[in-house]
Design a protein around this motif. Structure first.
Motif, PDB file in Angstrom:
ATOM      1  N   CYS A 239       0.820  -1.214   0.000  1.00 40.31           N
ATOM      2  CA  CYS A 239       0.000   0.000   0.000  1.00 40.31           C
ATOM      3  C   CYS A 239       0.850   1.259   0.000  1.00 40.31           C
ATOM      4  CB  CYS A 239      -0.898  -0.046   1.234  1.00 40.31           C
ATOM      5  SG  CYS A 239      -1.748   1.474   1.555  1.00 40.31           S
ATOM      6  N   LEU A 240       0.386   2.284  -0.717  1.00 36.83           N
ATOM      7  CA  LEU A 240       1.150   3.524  -0.893  1.00 36.83           C
ATOM      8  C   LEU A 240       0.780   4.620   0.090  1.00 36.83           C
ATOM      9  CD1 LEU A 240       0.636   3.808  -4.753  1.00 36.83           C
ATOM     10  CD2 LEU A 240       2.622   2.842  -3.598  1.00 36.83           C
ATOM     11  N   SER A 241      -0.157   4.386   0.964  1.00 37.20           N
ATOM     12  CA  SER A 241      -0.648   5.408   1.911  1.00 37.20           C
ATOM     13  C   SER A 241      -1.306   6.594   1.213  1.00 37.20           C
ATOM     14  CB  SER A 241       0.471   5.982   2.792  1.00 37.20           C
ATOM     15  OG  SER A 241       1.347   5.009   3.200  1.00 37.20           O
ATOM     16  N   CYS A 242      -1.939   6.357   0.088  1.00 33.66           N
ATOM     17  CA  CYS A 242      -2.485   7.503  -0.641  1.00 33.66           C
ATOM     18  C   CYS A 242      -3.891   7.880  -0.159  1.00 33.66           C
ATOM     19  CB  CYS A 242      -2.525   7.219  -2.136  1.00 33.66           C
ATOM     20  SG  CYS A 242      -3.736   5.982  -2.612  1.00 33.66           S
ATOM     21  N   ALA A 243      -4.548   6.958   0.538  1.00 29.22           N
ATOM     22  CA  ALA A 243      -5.890   7.192   1.080  1.00 29.22           C
ATOM     23  C   ALA A 243      -6.952   7.421   0.006  1.00 29.22           C
ATOM     24  CB  ALA A 243      -5.906   8.324   2.101  1.00 29.22           C
ATOM     25  N   GLN A 244      -6.634   7.043  -1.217  1.00 27.74           N
ATOM     26  CA  GLN A 244      -7.665   7.061  -2.258  1.00 27.74           C
ATOM     27  C   GLN A 244      -8.881   6.294  -1.769  1.00 27.74           C
ATOM     28  OE1 GLN A 244      -9.959   5.013  -5.233  1.00 27.74           O
ATOM     29  NE2 GLN A 244      -8.430   3.950  -4.066  1.00 27.74           N
ATOM     30  N   CYS A 245      -8.603   5.163  -1.121  1.00 27.90           N
ATOM     31  CA  CYS A 245      -9.688   4.269  -0.701  1.00 27.90           C
ATOM     32  C   CYS A 245     -10.651   4.957   0.262  1.00 27.90           C
ATOM     33  CB  CYS A 245      -9.117   2.987  -0.092  1.00 27.90           C
ATOM     34  SG  CYS A 245      -7.739   3.230   1.029  1.00 27.90           S
ATOM     35  N   GLN A 277      -5.109   6.346   6.285  1.00 29.40           N
ATOM     36  CA  GLN A 277      -3.967   5.746   5.595  1.00 29.40           C
ATOM     37  C   GLN A 277      -2.810   6.738   5.432  1.00 29.40           C
ATOM     38  OE1 GLN A 277      -4.184   2.251   4.919  1.00 29.40           O
ATOM     39  NE2 GLN A 277      -5.767   2.933   6.333  1.00 29.40           N
ATOM     40  N   TYR A 298      -3.034   0.175   7.687  1.00 28.21           N
ATOM     41  CA  TYR A 298      -4.000  -0.670   6.984  1.00 28.21           C
ATOM     42  C   TYR A 298      -4.787  -1.519   7.979  1.00 28.21           C
ATOM     43  CZ  TYR A 298      -6.370  -2.486   3.061  1.00 28.21           C
ATOM     44  OH  TYR A 298      -7.386  -2.765   2.182  1.00 28.21           O
ATOM     45  N   CYS A 328      -7.783   1.595  -6.482  1.00 27.95           N
ATOM     46  CA  CYS A 328      -6.462   1.549  -5.841  1.00 27.95           C
ATOM     47  C   CYS A 328      -5.354   1.464  -6.878  1.00 27.95           C
ATOM     48  CB  CYS A 328      -6.381   0.358  -4.896  1.00 27.95           C
ATOM     49  SG  CYS A 328      -4.754   0.199  -4.147  1.00 27.95           S
ATOM     50  N   PRO A 329      -4.378   2.365  -6.817  1.00 27.63           N
ATOM     51  CA  PRO A 329      -3.311   2.367  -7.823  1.00 27.63           C
ATOM     52  C   PRO A 329      -2.440   1.116  -7.779  1.00 27.63           C
ATOM     53  CG  PRO A 329      -2.878   4.003  -6.106  1.00 27.63           C
ATOM     54  CD  PRO A 329      -4.259   3.490  -5.875  1.00 27.63           C
ATOM     55  N   VAL A 330      -2.422   0.411  -6.671  1.00 28.33           N
ATOM     56  CA  VAL A 330      -1.571  -0.779  -6.613  1.00 28.33           C
ATOM     57  C   VAL A 330      -2.401  -2.050  -6.383  1.00 28.33           C
ATOM     58  CG1 VAL A 330       0.552   0.394  -5.957  1.00 28.33           C
ATOM     59  CG2 VAL A 330      -1.062  -0.265  -4.178  1.00 28.33           C
ATOM     60  N   VAL A 332      -4.678  -3.044  -4.309  1.00 25.49           N
ATOM     61  CA  VAL A 332      -5.026  -3.633  -3.021  1.00 25.49           C
ATOM     62  C   VAL A 332      -6.535  -3.852  -3.057  1.00 25.49           C
ATOM     63  CG1 VAL A 332      -5.227  -3.224  -0.539  1.00 25.49           C
ATOM     64  CG2 VAL A 332      -3.158  -2.524  -1.756  1.00 25.49           C
TER      65      VAL A 332
HETATM   66  S1  SF4 Z   1      -6.039   3.191  -2.358  1.00 24.99           S
HETATM   67 FE1  SF4 Z   1      -4.699   1.419  -2.250  1.00 24.99          FE
HETATM   68  S2  SF4 Z   1      -2.585   2.271  -2.119  1.00 24.99           S
HETATM   69 FE2  SF4 Z   1      -4.027   3.951  -1.640  1.00 24.99          FE
HETATM   70  S3  SF4 Z   1      -4.155   3.918   0.616  1.00 24.99           S
HETATM   71 FE3  SF4 Z   1      -5.878   2.675  -0.190  1.00 24.99          FE
HETATM   72  S4  SF4 Z   1      -5.082   0.566  -0.217  1.00 24.99           S
HETATM   73 FE4  SF4 Z   1      -3.317   1.932  -0.008  1.00 24.99          FE
END
Ligand code: SF4
Ligand code: SF4
Ligand code: FES
Lengths: 349, 291
Positions: A239-245, A277, A298, A328-330, A332
């Protein structure tokens, strides 16, 4: 918000008449929202309005209309030694949401616990009170959806004031679920024909539903016993800690409060979306950070949704819409993560 | 909506810690504002935002309230720039408090480290105003160095009183030539000066690492976790159980805390005590000082 269900026969409404109602809503100066690709957006012209039950959920839910991304909570004016504080007027027009996905429709019901325990948040309540949610059965589903694992389904009426089921090209079955829904629709009774429950039932029963991916009570139990599980490291590394989620989530509700000067003497205090995040979410002024690494953050996210919120308010803080994973960019995928938690063979990722 | 208050007095406690004595601008608010020892408030420097500190004066002090803050970040820097007569915002009081009623008839042991003395001082002054209701009182307060000690004037007064035992300590290396107090870390000083654990309530506030090392000493001396009260200083924003910042497990520190017994804390997810780095640092320091 009154959510008491009322007994009322099922109705049928034609597409044309539904649009007539919408037209009237707009003409009366109210806001009409429908889901689009990116967001729920305001409808100005009903003529090209297209209600598509098979559409992908929009990238963002309509959370921002009740809990805006950013909004002022007070204004201040500084003079020599003094500060004058000015209240904000909460805009609270009636908002009709036409075609809410069942997974979105229930979001305000879930969030209202948080905004009303102990202290009642007037910003949330004023707006939520003025929402009319017209839900639409959902016939989309993709690998990310998991509403059926969190107690909902593509045909769930939970949270809708009125619920629509497409019968054919031109007609919808209409169920009036709440008092609020009844009050809304009564002036338009002339448009409604009496319906046939069996007909709509045949349709809802045949809707393809996502398979149940996990048993939320087992996840609840696992989380209680595995706070220190090494499994959290897997997803923490990814996880990138971007908090998109958190931002696309229909029920995440964390916020930050900051001041914003717009001149030497005047400014406003803003309430802004935030997310657990982000690395600095819990950073103390002293530099100490209780959730200093991503695996802990997480872990907080999953625990808050599937355990803490359940403990505190009796509901899962998740509607199963799958937006967090879709965006999620990666890649998850929260559905995969909670499904895998009990499986010793699988990493959490 | 915050209340506005005037800064009546500024006390420079140490190079980085300052106390404001505040009076609400609105006389009605000033009369009505009530709180209990241990509660906190949100203080705003308009333009830079809010910061969370405990109310450091005693609830028995009706004329003003005080807060003490260490300058760390944007808001505290901004607060520090304010002068006497300027206005700040206050929201509160928030959170729970030390159950003083339950402490009556018991011995009290106060242990404070660093800025943790602020909530403890509030309780001490509250208790001293009701001195007869409590048995023996012991205060142990430690800071990094002599200049880091705050409330110096009050400490003198506490020391002068014969009905309380006051032990002040500074970390090794932090003493001055004229220092007449103890030298050593709080846990060690506690070991030497602790009263009987029987019928004694402990009020323990300080940096996480101090608490971590003090708890085993207390346990060793026979103090029970249920009678050790402390405050959790999580990051907070709203103080209203909404913004999610202060959440640990099912608990919102801003509502269900900040005051917890150690027994309660042990039941929370062990998130607050991730001290790996700090402990290593602390051990290094000790090793270094031992030579
Ligand atoms: S969107 Fe994905 S990468 Fe970004 S904080 Fe949430 S789980 Fe992590
Ligand atoms: S999951 Fe995180 S961002 Fe979402 S509501 Fe919970 S703590 Fe806030
Ligand atoms: S400080 Fe906002 S929820 Fe506790």
């Amino acid at each position: 918000m009154t959510q008491r269900s009322i007994q009322m026969d099922e109705k049928i409404i034609s597409r044309v008449d539904l649009l007539n109602i919408c037209q009237d809503v707009i003409e009366k100066g109210n806001t009409l929202l429908t889901p689009g690709v990116a967001d729920y957006s305001v409808v100005k012209d009903v003529s090209n309005l297209n209600l598509d039950a098979s559409a992908l959920p929009s990238k963002i839910s309509y959370k921002s209309y009740v809990f805006p991304r950013t909004e002022p909570v007070l204004y201040y004016k500084r003079s020599k030694n003094d500060v004058q504080l000015i209240d904000v007027n909460i805009d609270s027009k009636k908002i009709v949401i036409l075609g809410a996905k069942p997974c979105d429709a229930n979001s305000l019901n879930i969030m209202k616990h948080l905004f009303n325990w102990d202290y009642s948040d007037e910003f949330f309540n004023m707006r939520a009170k003025n929402f009319i949610v017209i839900g639409l059965m959902c016939s989309h589903f993709d690998e990310y959806c998991f509403c059926t694992s969190v107690g909902s389904s593509p045909v769930s009426e939970k949270g809708s004031d009125i619920f629509l089921i497409p019968l054919d090209e031109n007609n919808y079955a209409m169920k009036i679920i709440t008092d609020k829904g009844k009050e809304f629709i009564t002036p338009y009774s002339g448009y409604l024909k009496s319906g046939d429950e069996n007909r709509s039932k045949r349709i809802t029963e045949n809707v393809k539903q996502p398979d149940v991916a996990f048993d939320s009570s087992e996840v609840y139990k696992w989380l209680g016993e595995n706070f220190e599980s090494p499994k959290w490291e897997g997803v923490g590394n990814l996880c990138l800690s971007c908090a998109q989620c958190a931002f696309v989530c229909p029920v995440c509700h964390c916020f930050d409060i900051t001041d914003e000067d717009y001149s030497y003497t005047e400014g406003r205090r803003m309430k802004n979306w935030d997310g657990c995040q982000f690395g600095n979410f819990t950073l103390h002024a002293s530099g100490h950070n209780p959730r200093d690494i991503q695996s802990k953050r997480y872990r907080q996210r999953v625990n808050h949704k599937f355990r803490y919120y359940v403990n505190k308010f009796g509901e899962i803080l998740c509607t199963g819409c799958g937006r967090c994973s879709r965006g999620c960019p990666v890649s998850v995928d929260i559905k995969e993560i909670v499904s895998n938690c009990k499986n010793d063979q699988k990493e959490l990722r | 909506m915050p209340h506005t208050a005037e800064i009546k007095e500024i006390i420079d406690e140490s190079p980085d810690t300052r106390t404001f004595r505040l009076r609400f601008r609105d006389a009605d608010t000033a009369d009505r504002f009530e709180f209990k020892a241990g509660q906190f408030a949100e203080y705003s420097a308009f333009g830079d935002g809010e910061s969370t500190f405990c109310i450091a004066s005693s609830p028995t002090q009706k004329d003003y309230i005080e807060c003490s803050f260490k300058v760390y970040g944007k808001v505290t820097q901004s607060l520090r720039r304010l002068n006497k007569g300027d206005t700040i915002g206050i929201r509160g009081p928030y959170g729970n408090w030390f159950p003083l009623e339950e402490f009556k008839g018991k011995n009290l042991l106060f242990i404070a480290g660093g800025i943790g003395i602020a909530p403890v001082r509030c309780v001490i002054n509250n208790v001293l105003d009701l001195r007869d209701e409590f048995k023996d009182i012991t205060i142990i307060y430690g800071a990094r160095s002599v200049s880091d000690l705050i409330y110096k004037q009050e400490i003198k007064e506490w020391k002068a009183r014969r009905d309380i035992k006051t032990v002040i300590t500074v970390d090794p290396g932090g003493e001055t030539a004229s220092w007449d107090g103890e030298v050593g870390f709080v846990p060690a000083v506690l070991e030497k000066n602790a009263p009987e654990s029987e019928n004694t309530v402990v009020i323990l506030c300080g940096p996480p690492v101090m608490i971590k090392f003090t708890m085993p000493v207390l346990t060793g001396l026979g103090f029970k976790d249920e009678f050790v009260y402390t405050t959790l200083e999580n990051r907070m924003k709203c103080g209203l159980g909404k913004c999610g910042r202060c959440n640990i497990g099912n608990v919102y520190v801003c509502k269900d805390g900040p005051v917890f017994t150690y027994a309660e804390i042990k039941k929370l997810p062990q998130e607050f005590n991730n001290f790996k780095f700090q402990i290593a640092n602390y051990k290094l320091q000790i090793a270094f000082l031992k030579g």
